[in-house]
Design a protein around this motif. Structure first.
Motif, PDB file in Angstrom:
ATOM      1  N   ARG A 173       0.637  -1.124  -0.272  1.00 52.94           N
ATOM      2  CA  ARG A 173       0.141  -0.019  -0.088  1.00 52.94           C
ATOM      3  C   ARG A 173       0.876   1.021  -0.069  1.00 52.94           C
ATOM      4  NH1 ARG A 173      -3.231   0.034   4.928  1.00 52.94           N
ATOM      5  NH2 ARG A 173      -3.748  -1.711   3.694  1.00 52.94           N
ATOM      6  N   ASP A 174       2.057   1.596   0.717  1.00 50.40           N
ATOM      7  CA  ASP A 174       2.944   2.816   0.893  1.00 50.40           C
ATOM      8  C   ASP A 174       3.255   2.754  -0.626  1.00 50.40           C
ATOM      9  OD1 ASP A 174       2.147   2.743   3.673  1.00 50.40           O
ATOM     10  OD2 ASP A 174       3.802   2.199   4.139  1.00 50.40           O
ATOM     11  N   GLU A 175       3.530   1.500  -1.062  1.00 48.33           N
ATOM     12  CA  GLU A 175       4.181   1.968  -2.735  1.00 48.33           C
ATOM     13  C   GLU A 175       3.385   1.870  -3.639  1.00 48.33           C
ATOM     14  OE1 GLU A 175       5.764  -1.984  -3.788  1.00 48.33           O
ATOM     15  OE2 GLU A 175       7.398  -1.468  -2.055  1.00 48.33           O
ATOM     16  N   GLY A 204     -14.069  -3.517   2.103  1.00 40.05           N
ATOM     17  CA  GLY A 204     -12.875  -4.606   0.998  1.00 40.05           C
ATOM     18  C   GLY A 204     -11.591  -3.732   2.118  1.00 40.05           C
ATOM     19  N   LEU A 205     -11.498  -2.193   2.388  1.00 44.69           N
ATOM     20  CA  LEU A 205     -10.754  -1.977   2.886  1.00 44.69           C
ATOM     21  C   LEU A 205     -10.761  -2.631   4.107  1.00 44.69           C
ATOM     22  CD1 LEU A 205      -9.991   0.995   1.890  1.00 44.69           C
ATOM     23  CD2 LEU A 205      -8.675  -0.468   1.177  1.00 44.69           C
ATOM     24  N   ILE A 206     -12.799  -3.049   4.489  1.00 46.66           N
ATOM     25  CA  ILE A 206     -12.868  -3.258   6.407  1.00 46.66           C
ATOM     26  C   ILE A 206     -12.597  -4.566   6.518  1.00 46.66           C
ATOM     27  CG2 ILE A 206     -14.820  -3.179   8.023  1.00 46.66           C
ATOM     28  CD1 ILE A 206     -15.874  -0.755   6.044  1.00 46.66           C
ATOM     29  N   VAL A 207     -12.221  -5.494   4.978  1.00 46.32           N
ATOM     30  CA  VAL A 207     -12.421  -6.714   5.327  1.00 46.32           C
ATOM     31  C   VAL A 207     -11.083  -6.515   6.111  1.00 46.32           C
ATOM     32  CG1 VAL A 207     -12.553  -8.647   4.175  1.00 46.32           C
ATOM     33  CG2 VAL A 207     -13.965  -7.232   3.847  1.00 46.32           C
ATOM     34  N   GLY A 208     -10.305  -6.318   5.238  1.00 48.06           N
ATOM     35  CA  GLY A 208      -8.206  -6.032   5.271  1.00 48.06           C
ATOM     36  C   GLY A 208      -8.390  -6.220   6.590  1.00 48.06           C
ATOM     37  N   GLN A 209      -8.936  -4.583   7.601  1.00 49.08           N
ATOM     38  CA  GLN A 209      -8.668  -4.069   8.822  1.00 49.08           C
ATOM     39  C   GLN A 209      -9.488  -5.344   9.415  1.00 49.08           C
ATOM     40  OE1 GLN A 209      -7.156  -1.838   9.858  1.00 49.08           O
ATOM     41  NE2 GLN A 209      -5.537  -1.518   7.262  1.00 49.08           N
ATOM     42  N   GLY A 210      -9.542  -6.462   9.007  1.00 47.77           N
ATOM     43  CA  GLY A 210     -10.094  -7.414  10.202  1.00 47.77           C
ATOM     44  C   GLY A 210     -11.615  -6.907  11.003  1.00 47.77           C
ATOM     45  N   GLY A 211     -12.115  -5.952  10.008  1.00 47.47           N
ATOM     46  CA  GLY A 211     -13.000  -5.487  11.148  1.00 47.47           C
ATOM     47  C   GLY A 211     -14.881  -5.355   9.805  1.00 47.47           C
ATOM     48  N   TYR A 237      -8.971   4.709   3.204  1.00 52.78           N
ATOM     49  CA  TYR A 237      -9.456   5.241   1.906  1.00 52.78           C
ATOM     50  C   TYR A 237      -9.380   6.647   1.438  1.00 52.78           C
ATOM     51  CZ  TYR A 237     -13.787   5.670  -1.224  1.00 52.78           C
ATOM     52  OH  TYR A 237     -15.051   5.776  -2.425  1.00 52.78           O
ATOM     53  N   LYS A 238      -9.023   7.682   2.781  1.00 46.56           N
ATOM     54  CA  LYS A 238      -8.987   8.736   2.958  1.00 46.56           C
ATOM     55  C   LYS A 238      -7.603   9.179   2.194  1.00 46.56           C
ATOM     56  CE  LYS A 238      -9.305  13.299   5.847  1.00 46.56           C
ATOM     57  NZ  LYS A 238      -9.351  13.787   7.174  1.00 46.56           N
ATOM     58  N   LYS A 239      -6.521   8.431   2.180  1.00 49.89           N
ATOM     59  CA  LYS A 239      -5.080   8.501   1.753  1.00 49.89           C
ATOM     60  C   LYS A 239      -5.207   8.655   0.160  1.00 49.89           C
ATOM     61  CE  LYS A 239      -2.621   6.881   5.745  1.00 49.89           C
ATOM     62  NZ  LYS A 239      -1.445   5.882   6.591  1.00 49.89           N
ATOM     63  N   TYR A 240      -6.015   7.656  -0.300  1.00 52.31           N
ATOM     64  CA  TYR A 240      -6.002   7.604  -2.154  1.00 52.31           C
ATOM     65  C   TYR A 240      -7.203   8.769  -2.178  1.00 52.31           C
ATOM     66  CZ  TYR A 240      -4.629   2.278  -1.630  1.00 52.31           C
ATOM     67  OH  TYR A 240      -3.604   1.193  -1.415  1.00 52.31           O
ATOM     68  N   ALA A 241      -7.592   9.247  -1.787  1.00 58.25           N
ATOM     69  CA  ALA A 241      -9.010   9.906  -1.807  1.00 58.25           C
ATOM     70  C   ALA A 241      -7.972  11.373  -2.399  1.00 58.25           C
ATOM     71  CB  ALA A 241      -9.512   9.955  -1.511  1.00 58.25           C
ATOM     72  N   ALA A 242      -7.164  11.602  -1.441  1.00 57.34           N
ATOM     73  CA  ALA A 242      -6.262  13.112  -1.595  1.00 57.34           C
ATOM     74  C   ALA A 242      -5.812  13.142  -2.335  1.00 57.34           C
ATOM     75  CB  ALA A 242      -5.690  12.497  -0.086  1.00 57.34           C
ATOM     76  N   PHE A 293      -3.880  -4.144 -11.833  1.00 62.25           N
ATOM     77  CA  PHE A 293      -2.654  -4.900 -10.877  1.00 62.25           C
ATOM     78  C   PHE A 293      -3.495  -5.564  -9.877  1.00 62.25           C
ATOM     79  CE2 PHE A 293      -1.242  -0.372 -10.663  1.00 62.25           C
ATOM     80  CZ  PHE A 293      -1.490  -0.114  -9.361  1.00 62.25           C
ATOM     81  N   THR A 294      -2.808  -6.046  -8.555  1.00 58.90           N
ATOM     82  CA  THR A 294      -3.885  -6.676  -7.964  1.00 58.90           C
ATOM     83  C   THR A 294      -3.861  -5.458  -6.257  1.00 58.90           C
ATOM     84  OG1 THR A 294      -3.478  -8.768  -8.073  1.00 58.90           O
ATOM     85  CG2 THR A 294      -3.924  -7.908  -5.723  1.00 58.90           C
ATOM     86  N   ILE A 295      -4.872  -5.039  -5.938  1.00 53.40           N
ATOM     87  CA  ILE A 295      -5.358  -3.844  -4.547  1.00 53.40           C
ATOM     88  C   ILE A 295      -3.500  -4.058  -3.549  1.00 53.40           C
ATOM     89  CG2 ILE A 295      -5.921  -2.739  -3.601  1.00 53.40           C
ATOM     90  CD1 ILE A 295      -9.258  -3.030  -4.639  1.00 53.40           C
ATOM     91  N   PRO A 296      -2.935  -3.558  -3.711  1.00 51.95           N
ATOM     92  CA  PRO A 296      -1.515  -4.304  -2.136  1.00 51.95           C
ATOM     93  C   PRO A 296      -2.080  -4.015  -1.272  1.00 51.95           C
ATOM     94  CG  PRO A 296      -1.461  -1.860  -3.600  1.00 51.95           C
ATOM     95  CD  PRO A 296      -2.258  -2.593  -4.402  1.00 51.95           C
ATOM     96  N   GLY A 297      -1.662  -4.867  -0.260  1.00 50.61           N
ATOM     97  CA  GLY A 297      -2.138  -4.412   1.083  1.00 50.61           C
ATOM     98  C   GLY A 297      -0.652  -3.965   1.914  1.00 50.61           C
ATOM     99  N   ALA A 298      -1.396  -4.289   3.105  1.00 50.16           N
ATOM    100  CA  ALA A 298       0.021  -3.392   4.086  1.00 50.16           C
ATOM    101  C   ALA A 298       1.202  -3.848   3.934  1.00 50.16           C
ATOM    102  CB  ALA A 298      -0.149  -3.278   5.554  1.00 50.16           C
ATOM    103  N   THR A 299       1.551  -5.128   3.283  1.00 52.15           N
ATOM    104  CA  THR A 299       2.848  -6.177   3.037  1.00 52.15           C
ATOM    105  C   THR A 299       2.749  -7.368   1.858  1.00 52.15           C
ATOM    106  OG1 THR A 299       1.843  -8.118   4.887  1.00 52.15           O
ATOM    107  CG2 THR A 299       3.234  -6.351   5.234  1.00 52.15           C
ATOM    108  N   ALA A 300       3.888  -6.694   1.454  1.00 54.00           N
ATOM    109  CA  ALA A 300       3.708  -7.171   0.394  1.00 54.00           C
ATOM    110  C   ALA A 300       3.721  -9.055   0.211  1.00 54.00           C
ATOM    111  CB  ALA A 300       5.084  -7.996  -0.712  1.00 54.00           C
TER     112      ALA A 300
END
Length: 425
Positions: A173-175, A204-211, A237-242, A293-300
């Motif tokens: 995600r950081d990349e 999907g982001l909520i799923v990724g956070q385990g929420g 989401y807000k970081k992307y939307a910026a 490309f696949t939506i990247p997560g926190a780690t590769a």
């Protein structure tokens, strides 16, 4: 895929009870097996665009050869399908097998209209991908079988990324955020088009956070929007939307994000693979620049969570041909024909071992890694009303993007969500 996965849309109407309508008790007593199948006709409802003609032809041939029964596919339109299925399940002579949206399945199961397929799960479903099989289970019982799925990917403009000097696609995600920053600094393109209410991306982001969006309170479900895990997803989401100039109070269909992307002035958008075809329809010159490309997560090592839209196959509780219906499912969901469906349509199959059939389909190959870590909206019948227009979660998203804290924005809409969750379905 050439259609929007309408099967991912939750039921928008009130469900009626069919449990009291009688019919087959599910033990197959009216359908004794192979000796009685000859000459029978099994009716299967599939949705417009779901089953490729070649797949249907091949499955029909295999089914009729093995059972000596006839197979009749009836193609249904998406408009009004929820009420049509609800009505059909209440009748004495319903279609025997039905395609049902994965998020719709719990509502149909709750009415008593679907047969228990636990025995089918034991015989052919041991290696179904857990995340895609989850929607076919209700109240601990297997009321359907997972058929096909799709999820969001990053669709990007290779030309713009080249102009920014970016040589590889991001693995974290950081990349990804760094690449968007680079595009903004080194090109005149909008780094990403992300409107404020792309609700299924947030899910999907909520799923990724385990929420989760709901929690149990006594014997009822209530909103869990104020959960810190949901807030963390909204902050991502807000970081992307910026990096986007898209309106904060619109979703991805207003205007269609693919047509915005087709103008060639946007680095990327997050959407379904079929949306690339929409972009090409709008301007064919964009085709040569398309990448995925696949939506990247926190780690590769783990992609981002995604919303899994798709369809299950279910057997009507009132069908008098349940053993024959299950024989159809054994054939249709076999590795041979599940693999063929994936290859022909580019959809995610119900087993990770069959994803090799997606080779050569760039959008599908990008989507596949997310399937195993994906999820859905809450799989409860009560959730149906929450997404009705106006969707309060979309209002929450806009409020956060306009500067309100996630906690305050959640507080503003949780009363409405709880009221909707309390509706009788």
């Amino acid at each position: 895929m050439k259609r929007k996965l309408a099967s991912a849309i939750v039921i928008a109407g009130m469900m009626v009870s069919v449990a009291a309508c009688g019919g087959n008790d599910g033990d197959g007593s009216k359908d004794a097996g192979p000796d009685s199948w000859k000459g029978q006709t099994l009716t299967v409802w599939t949705m417009d665009g779901s089953a490729p003609p070649q797949w249907s032809k091949d499955v029909q041939a295999a089914f009729e050869k093995k059972t000596r029964a006839k197979l009749k596919f009836e193609i249904q339109k998406w408009d009004g399908i929820q009420q049509k299925i609800t009505t059909a399940l209440s009748e004495d002579n319903p279609p025997d097998v039905l395609e049902v949206g994965n998020t719709q399945t719990p509502a149909y199961a709750a009415t008593g209209g679907l047969a228990d397929l636990g025995d089918l799960k034991q015989s052919i479903g041991a290696d179904w991908t857990a995340s895609v099989s989850e929607s076919s289970v209700y109240d601990g019982k297997q009321y359907a079988a997972p058929w096909y799925f799709a999820n969001r990917v990053v669709v990007y403009n290779k030309r713009i990324w080249d102009q920014a000097g970016i040589k590889t696609t991001p693995k974290t995600r950081d990349e990804f955020l760094k690449d968007l920053d680079t595009i903004g600094k080194k090109t005149d393109a909008e780094p990403i088009y992300l409107p404020g209410q792309n609700w299924y991306f947030l899910d999907g982001l909520i799923v990724g956070q385990g929420g989760d969006l709901v929690r149990k309170q006594g014997d009822k479900y209530v909103s869990n929007l104020a959960d810190p895990k949901v807030a963390a997803a909204m902050e991502i989401y807000k970081k992307y939307a910026a990096y986007s100039k898209a309106p904060k109070d619109k979703d991805e269909a207003t205007p269609q994000q693919a047509t915005v992307f087709a103008k060639g002035k946007t680095g990327a958008f997050i959407g379904m693979g079929w949306e690339a075809a929409t972009a090409v329809q709008a301007d064919k010159s964009i085709e040569k620049d398309l990448g995925y490309f696949t939506i990247p997560g926190a780690t590769a090592d783990k992609p981002e969570g995604v919303f899994l839209g798709g369809s299950n196959l279910a057997v009507a509780q009132n069908s008098k041909k349940q053993s024959l219906a299950k024989e159809f499912l054994k054939i249709a969901l076999s590795d041979q024909y599940e693999g063929e469906l994936a290859k022909l349509s580019g959809v995610i199959p119900n087993k990770e071992s069959l994803e090799s059939n997606l080779k050569g389909n760039a959008a599908a190959e990008a989507a596949a890694p997310g399937a195993s870590v994906g999820g859905t909206t809450p799989l409860i019948p009560e959730w149906a009303a929450v997404e009705n227009t106006p969707n309060p979660i979309k209002s929450y998203m806009t409020a956060v993007l306009n500067g309100k804290s996630p906690a305050a924005a959640a507080k503003d809409v949780e009363g409405e969500i709880n009221q909707r969750l309390a509706q009788q379905n």
